[in-house]
Design a protein around this motif. Structure first.
Motif, PDB file in Angstrom:
ATOM      1  N   UNK A  61       0.850  -1.192   0.000  1.00 24.15           N
ATOM      2  CA  UNK A  61       0.000   0.000   0.000  1.00 24.15           C
ATOM      3  C   UNK A  61       0.888   1.246   0.000  1.00 24.15           C
ATOM      4  N   UNK A  62       0.270   2.386  -0.218  1.00 25.09           N
ATOM      5  CA  UNK A  62       1.029   3.635  -0.258  1.00 25.09           C
ATOM      6  C   UNK A  62       1.163   4.287   1.110  1.00 25.09           C
ATOM      7  N   UNK A  63       0.381   3.821   2.085  1.00 22.49           N
ATOM      8  CA  UNK A  63       0.401   4.440   3.410  1.00 22.49           C
ATOM      9  C   UNK A  63      -0.310   3.560   4.429  1.00 22.49           C
ATOM     10  N   UNK A  64      -0.115   3.877   5.704  1.00 19.52           N
ATOM     11  CA  UNK A  64      -0.831   3.174   6.770  1.00 19.52           C
ATOM     12  C   UNK A  64      -2.333   3.399   6.637  1.00 19.52           C
ATOM     13  N   UNK A  65      -2.719   4.608   6.234  1.00 21.23           N
ATOM     14  CA  UNK A  65      -4.144   4.923   6.065  1.00 21.23           C
ATOM     15  C   UNK A  65      -4.793   4.003   5.036  1.00 21.23           C
ATOM     16  N   UNK A  66      -4.100   3.763   3.922  1.00 20.71           N
ATOM     17  CA  UNK A  66      -4.647   2.875   2.895  1.00 20.71           C
ATOM     18  C   UNK A  66      -4.712   1.439   3.411  1.00 20.71           C
ATOM     19  N   UNK A  67      -3.712   1.035   4.187  1.00 25.73           N
ATOM     20  CA  UNK A  67      -3.715  -0.307   4.769  1.00 25.73           C
ATOM     21  C   UNK A  67      -4.925  -0.506   5.671  1.00 25.73           C
ATOM     22  N   UNK A  68      -5.258   0.522   6.438  1.00 25.70           N
ATOM     23  CA  UNK A  68      -6.408   0.451   7.336  1.00 25.70           C
ATOM     24  C   UNK A  68      -7.714   0.269   6.569  1.00 25.70           C
ATOM     25  N   UNK A  69      -7.814   0.912   5.421  1.00 29.88           N
ATOM     26  CA  UNK A  69      -9.011   0.774   4.583  1.00 29.88           C
ATOM     27  C   UNK A  69      -9.169  -0.682   4.152  1.00 29.88           C
ATOM     28  N   UNK A  70      -8.059  -1.301   3.742  1.00 30.57           N
ATOM     29  CA  UNK A  70      -8.100  -2.699   3.312  1.00 30.57           C
ATOM     30  C   UNK A  70      -8.455  -3.616   4.477  1.00 30.57           C
ATOM     31  N   UNK A  71      -7.930  -3.302   5.651  1.00 29.99           N
ATOM     32  CA  UNK A  71      -8.210  -4.120   6.832  1.00 29.99           C
ATOM     33  C   UNK A  71      -9.688  -4.045   7.211  1.00 29.99           C
ATOM     34  N   UNK A  72     -10.223  -2.839   7.204  1.00 29.82           N
ATOM     35  CA  UNK A  72     -11.622  -2.649   7.586  1.00 29.82           C
ATOM     36  C   UNK A  72     -12.592  -3.265   6.578  1.00 29.82           C
ATOM     37  N   UNK A  73     -12.172  -3.337   5.318  1.00 31.88           N
ATOM     38  CA  UNK A  73     -13.044  -3.903   4.281  1.00 31.88           C
ATOM     39  C   UNK A  73     -12.878  -5.412   4.157  1.00 31.88           C
ATOM     40  N   UNK A  74     -11.992  -5.998   4.975  1.00 31.50           N
ATOM     41  CA  UNK A  74     -11.794  -7.442   4.945  1.00 31.50           C
ATOM     42  C   UNK A  74     -10.850  -7.925   3.861  1.00 31.50           C
ATOM     43  N   UNK A  75     -10.193  -6.992   3.159  1.00 33.12           N
ATOM     44  CA  UNK A  75      -9.259  -7.375   2.098  1.00 33.12           C
ATOM     45  C   UNK A  75      -7.862  -7.680   2.624  1.00 33.12           C
ATOM     46  N   UNK A  76      -7.647  -7.438   3.916  1.00 30.26           N
ATOM     47  CA  UNK A  76      -6.376  -7.756   4.570  1.00 30.26           C
ATOM     48  C   UNK A  76      -6.673  -8.324   5.955  1.00 30.26           C
TER      49      UNK A  76
END
Length: 212
Positions: A61-76
């Motif tokens: 990902x490009x940032x921690x913020x983007x990683x969090x989006x993936x985590x919350x959406x179940x993609x990570x």
């Protein structure tokens, strides 16, 4: 006699077939086992290369913020990040891999490590230790670093980092990579970090010590 031969043959074939079927089932089970998906910010791309790709899937990902989006959406399933979470971000369980220092100011900025000499530095940590790790000249120990955010750059612990009051100073090497000591590699889990997360944290901790 013929019946005995037939029964013996059936038993013999069964003995041969059962292990084959068992292996096929085990192989199929292994193939369908889902990989653990780890969203990783740029600072730890290199560190994540050492992971077993048969077990883990690294999502850059490009940032921690983007990683969090993936985590919350179940993609990570987990996040490998280098900072503490902001007040506006979901607070979650975490495992620390390596301690680092937090560089802050009254506004977000990006500077190169060799530019630190041109700033007034304020800290609530050991001055001499910081001088050994960073090219710093003008450094002053203070009781409350928050009072000096508008006077230069403060260096403090991540535990003492409050994004309600301060902004991140991104510290870079000459080649544009982040200075490793200006980050704190951490695994974040959506729920309580389980045995898989602890196993990953231990592996990365040992790997980080070797490659630092």
């Amino acid at each position: 006699m013929n019946k005995k031969i037939i029964i013996g043959s059936v038993i013999g074939i069964g003995v041969l077939i059962v292990p084959v079927i068992s292996n096929l089932i085990s192989s199929k089970s292994f193939e369908t086992t889902e990989k653990i998906k780890i969203a990783t910010c740029p600072t730890y791309y290199e560190l994540s290369k050492s992971l077993n790709l048969e077990k883990y899937q690294v999502i850059k990902t490009s940032s921690t913020a983007q990683s969090l989006v993936l985590l919350e959406s179940g993609q990570a399933d987990m996040i490998l990040a280098g900072r503490t979470l902001k007040p506006t971000e979901p607070q979650m369980d975490s495992l620390l891999i390596k301690e680092g220092y937090s560089f802050l100011s009254n506004q977000e900025a990006t500077i190169f490590v060799d530019q630190l000499n041109g700033y007034n530095i304020y800290t609530d940590l050991d001055e001499e230790e910081l001088k050994q790790k960073f090219p710093i000249k003008n450094i002053q120990a203070v009781a409350s670093v928050d009072e000096y955010l508008d006077k230069g750059i403060i260096i403090t612990s991540w535990e003492n980092t409050d994004y309600n009051k301060a902004s991140i100073v991104h510290l870079l090497e000459k080649n544009g990579e982040r200075v490793k000591l200006s980050r704190q590699p951490t695994i974040y889990c959506p729920n309580a970090c389980d045995e898989q997360a602890r196993e990953l944290a231990l592996y990365l901790k040992n790997k980080h010590q070797v490659t630092k």
